[in-house]
Design a protein around this motif. Structure first.
Motif, mmCIF file in Angstrom:
data_model
loop_
_atom_site.group_PDB
_atom_site.id
_atom_site.type_symbol
_atom_site.label_atom_id
_atom_site.label_comp_id
_atom_site.label_asym_id
_atom_site.label_seq_id
_atom_site.Cartn_x
_atom_site.Cartn_y
_atom_site.Cartn_z
ATOM 1 N N LEU A 68 0.879 -1.186 0.041
ATOM 2 C CA LEU A 68 0.035 -0.233 -0.003
ATOM 3 C C LEU A 68 0.722 1.287 0.045
ATOM 4 O O LEU A 68 0.513 2.222 -0.524
ATOM 5 N N GLU A 69 2.062 1.162 0.701
ATOM 6 C CA GLU A 69 3.015 2.416 0.610
ATOM 7 C C GLU A 69 3.581 2.612 -0.737
ATOM 8 O O GLU A 69 3.312 3.930 -1.126
ATOM 9 N N ARG A 70 3.539 1.798 -1.647
ATOM 10 C CA ARG A 70 3.939 2.004 -2.950
ATOM 11 C C ARG A 70 2.657 2.656 -3.631
ATOM 12 O O ARG A 70 2.786 3.703 -4.573
ATOM 13 N N VAL A 71 1.559 2.064 -3.496
ATOM 14 C CA VAL A 71 0.344 2.683 -4.245
ATOM 15 C C VAL A 71 0.048 4.061 -3.799
ATOM 16 O O VAL A 71 -0.421 4.859 -4.634
ATOM 17 N N VAL A 72 0.103 4.440 -2.362
ATOM 18 C CA VAL A 72 -0.035 5.823 -2.188
ATOM 19 C C VAL A 72 0.877 6.791 -2.650
ATOM 20 O O VAL A 72 0.422 7.808 -3.546
ATOM 21 N N ARG A 73 2.042 6.392 -3.096
ATOM 22 C CA ARG A 73 2.971 7.355 -3.501
ATOM 23 C C ARG A 73 2.739 7.224 -5.202
ATOM 24 O O ARG A 73 2.785 8.336 -5.749
ATOM 25 N N ASP A 74 2.435 6.116 -5.629
ATOM 26 C CA ASP A 74 1.936 6.227 -7.009
ATOM 27 C C ASP A 74 0.693 7.187 -7.217
ATOM 28 O O ASP A 74 0.661 7.752 -8.538
#
Length: 649
Positions: free
Chosen positions: A443-449
């Protein structure tokens, strides 16, 4: 007394009111007085007689459009594109799509590693090759030119799968075909298509869309990049640079927008106008900077692209010289539906993560899913995902049906989807707590993306203005035509009487008779009534704002934002109403669930709309807007915050 006799005094007041920006003419006043005295004999007959008497005079007809969103700004319902919820796929197309869905999903689950792509800051080579084998680089290119030949709706479904797995890969693919070579698909000559599309569809060549410049972001028309015709008239010589170009370091083919001198044949005056070009890296004079270091979508290559005396054959103009702005806007409009589809997939991923955690995690001897606070979060995530998905496939279906005026709907879908996806990702992290904050969770990646989606392909602030001003311009044209009709009332009595009646009812606090119940399932009657009321009030508010501010409305951005948010919510209500009605009528297993989502969303949206419309004209709100502008002006002038620190030093 006959109802028409009761309404006529209101009609006279309505047409005489400042709403139309003109005082009632004596001739029209006399005409209405004559109608009042004979109203009990049926007004309609008298209107017909008057129209017959002046049948040789041209009627003033407002510009018509099938776009639901455009008509919304006139307080009208044009149902063609939204009711019933459109179904556009043939059985053959469904079979073809199903044959592509499973391999695509399997590929992303087994071959693509989103976290590794993110860490490497590139899509792995074997993934790129696998995507080429799937035909993922030419999904909408016609089969005879080497592509898969998908419709917009088919494309949206596959993009949704990509969005649920890896937005970095999604941007690589989208920058290539959704905008990169979309201009060739939309505006290319047969020769241009035959020359470029086969290698682009196979993935042998990558494409990029070059519009943004260091000093030209949302204001595309202010681009500084220039293309001058060579002395022999065979080439345009391109100079300048483009900033933050997705696929900029990978592309062989670029759609480039540059200023060109264009002579006006009527006046003989030469002015700079934006033109679009197909540029090959092999032309020479094309280079790029290193990949940009970004917050998110790291797997997507983003670089500055430079053009130094790049010779472009005159045959590589897209559209016509000076017609670049049209090309640019059409490409972006045509690409935005894909963003909503992709982000509905991302939201599904976030919801799934939240459900898995909430159903397993125990706190205070209860599952997280049993706590009301968590239930509300999950329910609202599900609700906005349903809205986004409904918008995405409503729009793609309209495009497949041949709609040409969908710029407002496309902008709405992009704004809503990007903000709803951000909400879902943020709430998913909150539900997972510390686990959600960790990189391995995903989810951390998704938030940044996700953060970029409110910025690129038109910032949400600009798109809100586009929604409001495009719609209000359409409504304004209609009002101006009514004003012209007042100059010759006998020739336009039908138009005037209808408009006056509608306005009079609004002034009296009466419903204009607008209804959506005939389009929806009986279980959704209340939601339909709420939506119809919102549309009525919205049209009335737009009319009043145009009357008050006229052309100066363009400067009232505090107000325009509330207008735009109301339009977004109304379109969302209509999309879910239509989809849930179809599910109920077809007896789908999920119909009750969808109906509940629809009812809650419409109820809350109607309250938001009512509040936002009041904020466009209440004295307190207008005062606050001025004060907010003053606060901003003060700190900008001071180059920082002004207040003294609480400690005094």
């Amino acid at each position: 007394m006959h109802k028409s006799a009761q309404i006529l005094p209101l009609c006279q007041r309505a047409l005489a009111s400042k709403t139309f920006g003109i005082n009632i003419s004596p001739r029209l006043s006399s005409l209405i007085s004559r109608y009042r005295s004979t109203a009990t004999a049926t007004v309609e007959d008298n209107v017909t007689t008057a129209q017959t008497e002046v049948k040789k005079k041209a009627e003033i007809k407002p510009k018509e459009t099938k776009s639901f969103a455009m008509n919304l700004f006139r307080g009208r319902v044009m149902s063609d594109e939204v009711f019933p919820y459109p179904e556009v796929l043939t059985n053959e197309q469904k079979e073809m799509l199903q044959a592509l869905i499973d391999p695509t999903a399997k590929f992303f689950e087994e071959q693509n590693d989103a976290l590794k792509n993110d860490a490497l800051e590139k899509v792995e080579d074997h993934v790129m090759e696998g995507l080429k084998a799937l035909g993922a680089f030419g999904l909408q290119v016609p089969e005879e030119l080497g592509g898969v030949g998908l419709s917009n709706t088919q494309y949206a479904r596959l993009v949704e799968i990509v969005g649920s797995h890896d937005l970095g890969v999604g941007i690589t693919l989208g920058a290539h075909q959704s905008i990169g070579f979309k201009g060739i698909l939309l505006f290319g000559t047969p020769e241009q298509k035959a020359q470029y599309l086969p290698k682009l569809a196979s993935g042998e060549n990558m494409a990029a869309y070059c519009l943004t410049e260091p000093a030209s972001g949302s204001d595309a028309a202010s681009a500084k990049c220039r293309a001058e015709l060579s002395p022999d008239g065979k080439h345009f010589i391109l100079n300048g640079s483009k900033l933050w170009i997705s696929n900029g370091g990978l592309a062989e083919i670029f759609t480039v927008f540059a200023q060109t001198p264009v002579k006006d044949e009527k006046t003989g005056e030469t002015k700079d106008k934006l033109s679009a070009f197909i540029v090959e890296r092999s032309f020479g004079g094309v280079s790029n900077g290193p990949p940009e270091k970004k917050m998110g979508i790291k797997a997507s290559n983003t670089a500055e692209v430079y053009f130094e005396d790049c010779p472009i054959p005159v045959e590589n103009v897209l559209g016509e010289v000076g017609g670049g702005f049209k090309v640019a806007m059409n490409v972006l409009n045509n690409g935005r539906f894909g963003m909503a589809a992709a982000l509905s997939g991302t939201m599904n991923y976030c919801i799934q993560k939240a459900i898995e955690h909430a159903s397993q995690r125990t706190q205070f001897k209860k599952k997280l899913s049993d706590f009301g606070s968590i239930q509300e979060k999950i329910a609202r995530m599900v609700m906005v995902q349903y809205v986004t998905e409904s918008m995405a496939y409503m729009l793609s279906a309209n495009m497949d049906q041949g709609a040409t005026e969908f710029q407002i709907e496309a902008a709405i879908s992009k704004v809503y989807a990007s903000e709803a996806a951000w909400f879902c990702a943020d709430e998913a992290v909150q539900i997972l707590g510390g686990m959600g904050y960790m990189r391995d969770c995903g989810l951390e990646r998704v938030v940044r993306d996700l953060r970029i989606f409110r910025i690129f392909e038109g910032t949400n602030e600009i798109l809100r203005l586009l929604v409001a001003l495009t719609g209000m311009n359409h409504a304004g044209e209609h009002l101006r035509q009514l004003q012209k009709a007042l100059e010759n009332p006998l020739a336009n009595v039908g138009t005037l009487f209808g408009a006056a009646g509608t306005r009079a009812k609004r002034m009296a606090g009466m419903s204009t008779g607008l209804s959506l119940t005939q389009y929806v399932h009986k279980d959704l009657t209340t939601s339909a009534d709420q939506t119809a009321k919102a549309i009525e009030n919205f049209g009335f508010t737009v009319e009043d704002l145009l009357t008050k501010y006229k052309k100066n409305i363009i400067n009232e951005q505090f107000i325009l934002n509330r207008v735009s948010d109301s339009a977004i919510d109304i379109y969302a209500m209509v999309c879910v109403l239509s989809r849930a009605s179809r599910s109920l009528s077809n007896g789908l297993e999920s119909a009750k669930h969808e109906s509940t989502i629809c009812q809650v969303f419409c109820d809350e949206a109607s309250q938001k709309i009512e509040k936002n419309l009041k904020l466009t004209h209440s004295a307190g709100s207008l005062k606050n807007y001025k004060q907010l502008a003053q606060i901003s002006s003060d700190v900008m002038e001071n180059n920082g915050t002004i207040q003294e620190h609480p400690l005094g030093f």
